[in-house]
Each structure stands twice: as C-alpha cells, then as structure tokens.
Design a protein around this motif. Structure first.
Motif, PDB file in Angstrom:
ATOM      1  N   PRO A   4     -63.084 -17.980 -39.688  1.00 30.51           N
ATOM      2  CA  PRO A   4     -63.904 -19.207 -40.036  1.00 30.51           C
ATOM      3  C   PRO A   4     -63.106 -20.139 -40.676  1.00 30.51           C
ATOM      4  CG  PRO A   4     -65.069 -17.047 -40.692  1.00 30.51           C
ATOM      5  CD  PRO A   4     -63.559 -16.734 -40.228  1.00 30.51           C
ATOM      6  N   GLY A   5     -61.855 -20.031 -41.250  1.00 33.24           N
ATOM      7  CA  GLY A   5     -60.872 -20.982 -42.022  1.00 33.24           C
ATOM      8  C   GLY A   5     -60.098 -21.739 -41.075  1.00 33.24           C
ATOM      9  N   ALA A  23     -67.820 -22.537 -33.616  1.00 37.23           N
ATOM     10  CA  ALA A  23     -67.490 -21.395 -34.403  1.00 37.23           C
ATOM     11  C   ALA A  23     -66.446 -20.828 -34.203  1.00 37.23           C
ATOM     12  CB  ALA A  23     -68.868 -20.528 -34.393  1.00 37.23           C
ATOM     13  N   ALA A  24     -66.103 -19.800 -35.103  1.00 37.87           N
ATOM     14  CA  ALA A  24     -64.982 -19.050 -34.967  1.00 37.87           C
ATOM     15  C   ALA A  24     -65.122 -18.307 -33.307  1.00 37.87           C
ATOM     16  CB  ALA A  24     -64.803 -17.926 -35.862  1.00 37.87           C
ATOM     17  N   GLY A  34     -53.324 -32.919 -30.858  1.00 35.30           N
ATOM     18  CA  GLY A  34     -53.920 -32.022 -32.046  1.00 35.30           C
ATOM     19  C   GLY A  34     -53.197 -30.752 -32.194  1.00 35.30           C
ATOM     20  N   TRP A  35     -53.611 -29.912 -33.065  1.00 37.23           N
ATOM     21  CA  TRP A  35     -52.761 -28.629 -33.245  1.00 37.23           C
ATOM     22  C   TRP A  35     -53.535 -27.638 -34.231  1.00 37.23           C
ATOM     23  CZ3 TRP A  35     -51.193 -33.684 -34.982  1.00 37.23           C
ATOM     24  CH2 TRP A  35     -51.672 -33.906 -36.115  1.00 37.23           C
ATOM     25  N   SER A  36     -53.284 -26.347 -34.105  1.00 37.28           N
ATOM     26  CA  SER A  36     -53.686 -25.379 -34.824  1.00 37.28           C
ATOM     27  C   SER A  36     -52.897 -24.073 -34.998  1.00 37.28           C
ATOM     28  CB  SER A  36     -55.040 -24.816 -34.184  1.00 37.28           C
ATOM     29  OG  SER A  36     -55.685 -23.742 -34.828  1.00 37.28           O
ATOM     30  N   LEU A  37     -52.802 -23.709 -36.305  1.00 37.51           N
ATOM     31  CA  LEU A  37     -51.493 -22.796 -36.545  1.00 37.51           C
ATOM     32  C   LEU A  37     -52.359 -21.293 -37.232  1.00 37.51           C
ATOM     33  CD1 LEU A  37     -48.525 -24.647 -38.321  1.00 37.51           C
ATOM     34  CD2 LEU A  37     -48.896 -24.065 -35.886  1.00 37.51           C
ATOM     35  N   ALA A  38     -51.691 -20.397 -37.117  1.00 35.50           N
ATOM     36  CA  ALA A  38     -52.061 -19.142 -37.620  1.00 35.50           C
ATOM     37  C   ALA A  38     -51.935 -19.277 -39.181  1.00 35.50           C
ATOM     38  CB  ALA A  38     -51.404 -17.889 -37.148  1.00 35.50           C
ATOM     39  N   PRO A  39     -52.821 -18.652 -39.884  1.00 31.62           N
ATOM     40  CA  PRO A  39     -52.603 -18.801 -41.517  1.00 31.62           C
ATOM     41  C   PRO A  39     -50.973 -18.782 -41.989  1.00 31.62           C
ATOM     42  CG  PRO A  39     -54.790 -17.768 -40.903  1.00 31.62           C
ATOM     43  CD  PRO A  39     -53.797 -17.766 -39.702  1.00 31.62           C
TER      44      PRO A  39
END
Length: 185
Positions: A33-34, A42-43, A98-103
């Motif tokens: 969810p984060g 959604a996730a 845009g971007w997205s990373l693992a925690p």
C-alpha cells in the motif's frame, strides 16, 4: 522509432529493459500500500504485476502516446530496485517523467539519478522540448527529487481529481530543454 540505446549507465545505476526475472521483485514493492499511495490504482496483485512487467519488457516508443519504463538496478548489485518512466505526450516534443522504487532503495538518491538519466535521454537523445512530472501534492519526497533535478514548480491544481477516496491536489514540475542545457554547462 527513436533510437534508445539500452542499457543506460550512470555512476551507480543501470537502466535497462524489464525482463521476466524482474517479476517477483516488482511484485514485492508494487503489492505494498505504501508504494501504491501515490500511483494510479490500488496495490497490485501478482497477475497485475505480470501484465505490467510484460508490457514494460515489450515497450514500443515511436509515436506520441507511447512510453518507456526502464528497470533500475544498482550497478554493483544486480536486481530490480525500481523503475523510471518516460511518456511521450501529445504535442510537439512533450514528455513526462516518473519513478517508483522498492522501499529499501528509497533515500539513497537512486530516483534522482535515474530521473536525471531519463531527462538526458529526453532532451539530448530524443530532442524533447519540455518534460514535466505530475505529482500528488502530498508526495513531498518526489517533489524534492524534482527540485534536485532543477525542475521548477509550474502549477498547483487544488482538488483536481478524486483519488483513492479523497480529493487530491496535483502539482506539476517542469523543465525546458533550454533550462536543461543551461544547467549542464
């Protein structure tokens, strides 16, 4: 088709085409969810991640409306840690990053480094005139990345859309090729 030579290497990263072996790592962070907090929808389920990785692996980038999503991995430690995206928007020479990373990859400057490489690709390789980043105003981490990249805050659209049960304010950061060139000098 524009010439996108992969992989793209930076000081610490390798940006490459997605492959089937990335699925489990992709799902590991896109199912959270984060991670989904500031992404559309959604996730993601495992099946949704399979579809997304398959699409990313087989991208076509030859006309407006197309987009390229590149897997991010650390040069000294192979394995997916995130993705960076460049969309070819309608209008002459317009793009969106845009971007997205693992925690575990957040907070190390990887998103900034990957986004800078994609800005370079857009401005120097693809001859884009303008590239923007559209963010939820609550996404202060991504706003800080935009500022580190030298993008300027261009717009704030208060309660622009209903997003995950709440009204969301969108902020738009942007950079022109002339600004990119001036920063590179």
């Amino acid at each position: 088709m524009p010439d996108i030579r992969l992989p793209i290497r930076t000081e610490r990263l390798v940006l490459r085409r997605f492959e089937a072996a990335d699925l489990d790592a992709f799902h590991a962070y896109h199912s959270l969810p984060g991670t989904a907090r500031f992404l559309p929808g959604a996730a993601k389920t495992y099946t949704q991640c399979m579809e997304r990785v398959g699409h990313y692996a087989n991208f076509v980038f030859d006309k407006e409306g197309d987009w390229v999503a590149l897997a991010i991995e650390a040069a000294d430690s192979p394995g997916l840690i995130g993705e960076v995206v460049l969309k070819w928007l309608p209008g002459h020479g317009q793009g969106e990053v845009g971007w997205s990373l693992a925690p575990g990859a957040r907070g190390h400057g990887y998103a900034t480094e990957a986004a800078e490489a994609v800005l370079r690709l857009g401005f120097e390789g693809l001859d884009f005139h303008r590239i923007d980043a559209k963010l939820d105003a609550l996404n202060t981490a991504s706003a800080a990345i935009c500022e580190r990249l030298g993008m300027r805050l261009e717009a704030k659209h208060v309660d622009k859309w209903r997003y995950k049960g709440e009204w969301a304010t969108e902020v738009i950061y942007a950079m022109l090729r002339d600004e990119w060139t001036a920063r590179r000098r």
